[in-house]
Design a protein around this motif. Sequence first.
Motif, mmCIF file in Angstrom:
data_model
loop_
_atom_site.group_PDB
_atom_site.id
_atom_site.type_symbol
_atom_site.label_atom_id
_atom_site.label_comp_id
_atom_site.label_asym_id
_atom_site.label_seq_id
_atom_site.Cartn_x
_atom_site.Cartn_y
_atom_site.Cartn_z
ATOM 1 N N ASP A 141 43.450 18.296 35.705
ATOM 2 C CA ASP A 141 42.139 18.268 35.061
ATOM 3 C C ASP A 141 41.687 19.677 34.667
ATOM 4 O O ASP A 141 41.152 19.876 33.576
ATOM 5 C CB ASP A 141 41.105 17.610 35.974
ATOM 6 N N GLU A 142 41.910 20.652 35.549
ATOM 7 C CA GLU A 142 41.542 22.030 35.229
ATOM 8 C C GLU A 142 42.398 22.569 34.093
ATOM 9 O O GLU A 142 41.897 23.265 33.204
ATOM 10 C CB GLU A 142 41.677 22.920 36.467
ATOM 11 N N ALA A 143 43.680 22.264 34.121
ATOM 12 C CA ALA A 143 44.571 22.708 33.051
ATOM 13 C C ALA A 143 44.165 22.066 31.723
ATOM 14 O O ALA A 143 44.192 22.731 30.681
ATOM 15 C CB ALA A 143 46.016 22.371 33.392
ATOM 16 N N LEU B 167 51.118 27.953 25.849
ATOM 17 C CA LEU B 167 50.383 27.921 27.109
ATOM 18 C C LEU B 167 51.314 27.364 28.174
ATOM 19 O O LEU B 167 52.051 26.422 27.925
ATOM 20 C CB LEU B 167 49.151 27.022 26.990
ATOM 21 N N ARG B 168 51.243 27.944 29.353
ATOM 22 C CA ARG B 168 52.098 27.495 30.450
ATOM 23 C C ARG B 168 51.225 26.985 31.591
ATOM 24 O O ARG B 168 50.281 27.639 31.996
ATOM 25 C CB ARG B 168 52.994 28.627 30.912
ATOM 26 N N VAL B 169 51.589 25.815 32.086
ATOM 27 C CA VAL B 169 50.887 25.180 33.203
ATOM 28 C C VAL B 169 51.883 25.041 34.336
ATOM 29 O O VAL B 169 52.983 24.518 34.135
ATOM 30 C CB VAL B 169 50.341 23.791 32.792
ATOM 31 N N TRP B 170 51.518 25.515 35.517
ATOM 32 C CA TRP B 170 52.384 25.366 36.684
ATOM 33 C C TRP B 170 52.214 23.977 37.283
ATOM 34 O O TRP B 170 51.124 23.406 37.224
ATOM 35 C CB TRP B 170 52.059 26.413 37.749
ATOM 36 N N GLU B 171 53.260 23.461 37.886
ATOM 37 C CA GLU B 171 53.209 22.109 38.441
ATOM 38 C C GLU B 171 52.202 21.974 39.573
ATOM 39 O O GLU B 171 51.713 20.882 39.840
ATOM 40 C CB GLU B 171 54.592 21.652 38.914
ATOM 41 N N HIS B 172 51.841 23.084 40.236
ATOM 42 C CA HIS B 172 50.897 23.000 41.349
ATOM 43 C C HIS B 172 49.438 23.026 40.888
ATOM 44 O O HIS B 172 48.539 22.796 41.679
ATOM 45 C CB HIS B 172 51.137 24.144 42.353
ATOM 46 N N GLU B 173 49.195 23.277 39.615
ATOM 47 C CA GLU B 173 47.830 23.351 39.098
ATOM 48 C C GLU B 173 47.216 21.962 38.978
ATOM 49 O O GLU B 173 47.924 20.976 38.773
ATOM 50 C CB GLU B 173 47.804 24.011 37.722
#
Length: 143
Positions: free
Chosen positions: A110-112, A101-107
């Motif tokens: 809490d949602e991630a 899974l990839r999470v962007w730094e701008h996300e």
Amino acid sequence: MSRQKSKDTGIEMALRRALHAAGLRYRVHRRPAKGVRREADIVFGPTRVAVFVDGCFWHGCPEHVTWPRRNAEFWRAKIEGNRARDRDTDARLAESGWLSLRVWEHESPDEAAVRIAEVVAERRAGRDPVSPRSGQAAPWQSP
């Protein structure tokens, strides 16, 4: 650029706090699969989920990518190389039975964290979530 943090960044720490508050336990900065010489930021071993927190500049975020004017060829090659390595990492982990899974730094952390918790819960229950690499990139993954 050498002073840029690569571990324990602000977004990574916030995401880890949110995951821990949700009752999830994990390992940090580990190589998820043998033979894959890449380190995931957060690893859920029993469910075989590896989370990567990607910086918008370094990984070419579709929303925030900027192409420097100075030394433009070098930076374009660097960022495109990072994208190619990310795709290769995802493919190698998938071959080993892992889901990356990839999470962007701008996300929002809490949602991630909610998204990650859902995937981990599905895999714990024995249901494999729909593979995000089946043709289209999921919102948390690099294109």
